[in-house]
Design a protein around this motif. Structure first.
Motif, short mmCIF file in Angstrom:
data_model
loop_
_atom_site.label_atom_id
_atom_site.label_comp_id
_atom_site.label_asym_id
_atom_site.label_seq_id
_atom_site.Cartn_x
_atom_site.Cartn_y
_atom_site.Cartn_z
N PRO A 120 0.75 -1.27 -0.04
CA PRO A 120 0.08 -0.32 0.04
C PRO A 120 0.86 1.13 0.05
O PRO A 120 1.90 1.30 0.57
N ASP A 121 0.36 2.33 -0.88
CA ASP A 121 1.02 3.59 -0.83
C ASP A 121 0.71 4.32 0.59
O ASP A 121 -0.28 5.21 0.51
N ALA A 122 1.29 4.13 1.70
CA ALA A 122 0.81 4.51 2.91
C ALA A 122 2.01 4.41 4.04
O ALA A 122 2.85 3.37 3.77
N LYS A 123 2.28 5.06 4.99
CA LYS A 123 3.16 5.10 6.03
C LYS A 123 2.83 3.94 6.83
O LYS A 123 3.69 3.17 7.47
N ILE A 157 4.90 -3.13 12.89
CA ILE A 157 4.80 -2.18 14.02
C ILE A 157 4.01 -2.67 15.11
O ILE A 157 4.65 -2.34 16.38
N ASP A 158 3.10 -3.14 15.08
CA ASP A 158 2.30 -3.86 16.23
C ASP A 158 1.44 -5.08 15.78
O ASP A 158 0.88 -5.13 14.56
N VAL A 159 1.17 -5.93 16.76
CA VAL A 159 0.05 -7.12 16.49
C VAL A 159 -0.75 -7.00 17.73
O VAL A 159 -0.47 -7.04 18.78
N LYS A 160 -2.20 -7.13 17.24
CA LYS A 160 -3.34 -7.05 18.22
C LYS A 160 -3.85 -8.28 18.07
O LYS A 160 -4.64 -8.55 17.02
N PRO A 161 -4.27 -9.20 19.07
CA PRO A 161 -5.21 -10.19 18.96
C PRO A 161 -6.87 -9.80 19.10
O PRO A 161 -6.90 -8.74 19.86
N THR A 191 6.61 0.05 3.63
CA THR A 191 8.05 0.34 2.89
C THR A 191 9.09 -0.52 3.21
O THR A 191 10.09 -0.76 2.67
N ARG A 192 8.77 -1.50 4.43
CA ARG A 192 9.54 -2.41 4.94
C ARG A 192 9.23 -3.90 4.77
O ARG A 192 10.02 -4.78 4.72
N ILE A 193 7.84 -4.25 4.62
CA ILE A 193 7.24 -5.44 4.32
C ILE A 193 6.04 -5.19 3.65
O ILE A 193 5.44 -4.42 3.92
N SER A 194 5.90 -6.12 2.63
CA SER A 194 4.82 -6.11 1.78
C SER A 194 3.66 -7.04 2.37
O SER A 194 3.88 -7.88 3.10
N TYR A 195 2.49 -6.72 1.94
CA TYR A 195 1.49 -7.68 2.17
C TYR A 195 1.55 -8.99 1.70
O TYR A 195 1.34 -10.11 2.46
#
Length: 208
Positions: free
Chosen positions: A26-29, A54-58, A91-95
């Motif tokens: 995605p073209d997003a931060k 950045i974060d993971v939520k269950p 920018t660091r990991i893709s879908y």
């Protein structure tokens, strides 16, 4: 999830699951992906270690707010799946990379409405897509893996539109890291983390 049985292993070794031929960043931060692969203790423990995450939520996806609590979801009658929301930097990991980890080490995508002895629709394999791009990439990847016969059985992962994601109760957050000696964590969750470390060591935070 106390007293759960063994979840069972994957049908193939992680390195045999190829990268997706179609990918998307995605073209997003900051972007989010909602994935369900059985116990959210396990999937959270895997994805939080990836560089770019950045974060993971269950939490719970696929049902309504009124029944989005652990005890009710465990009945298997609410429509929810135990899921995680992965917030990541595109920018660091893709879908597509997230999906490769999802299908490789996070769970067994060939088990219908279960992961090992965790049985019920709340443990289903599902990708909750929030955009047409996510839906297209996920569908293409499932076709790719099935056509290549990567797994011994066909993938049963469901593609479901994301209506809402409801965060789980506080005691579920970071459960694996806070309870490493709990039997389910020691014998089910941590082996998945080890598979991740062995197969995707260059994708991990801090080099592993």
């Amino acid at each position: 999830m106390f007293g759960r049985g063994e979840s069972g292993g994957l049908c193939v070794l992680p390195h045999e699951v190829p990268a997706p031929e179609m990918d998307w960043a995605p073209d997003a931060k900051l972007a989010s992906a909602v994935l369900a692969g059985g116990c959210f203790w396990c999937t959270e423990a895997v994805f939080k270690r990836l560089d770019g995450v950045i974060d993971v939520k269950p939490g719970y996806a696929g049902g309504t707010a009124e029944t989005a609590d652990y005890q009710t979801v465990c009945s298997g009658r609410t429509g929810h799946a135990e899921a995680i929301r992965v917030d990541y930097d595109p920018t660091r990991i893709s879908y597509g990379r997230l999906l490769q980890v999802f299908f490789s080490v996070a769970h067994d995508p060939t088990q219908l409405d279960r992961q090992g002895n965790d049985v019920g629709p709340q443990y289903r394999s599902a990708i909750f897509w929030a955009s047409e791009e996510e839906k297209e990439v996920a569908a293409a990847y499932i076709r790719q893996l099935d056509e290549a016969q990567v797994f011994e059985s066909r993938i049963v992962t469901r593609l479901e539109p994301l209506q809402a994601f409801y965060e789980a109760e506080d005691y579920h957050h970071d459960y694996a890291d806070r309870n490493p000696m709990q039997p389910y964590i020691a014998f089910i969750s941590m082996p998945k983390v080890k598979k991740l470390q062995q197969s995707f060591s260059d994708w991990l935070k801090g080099g592993g």
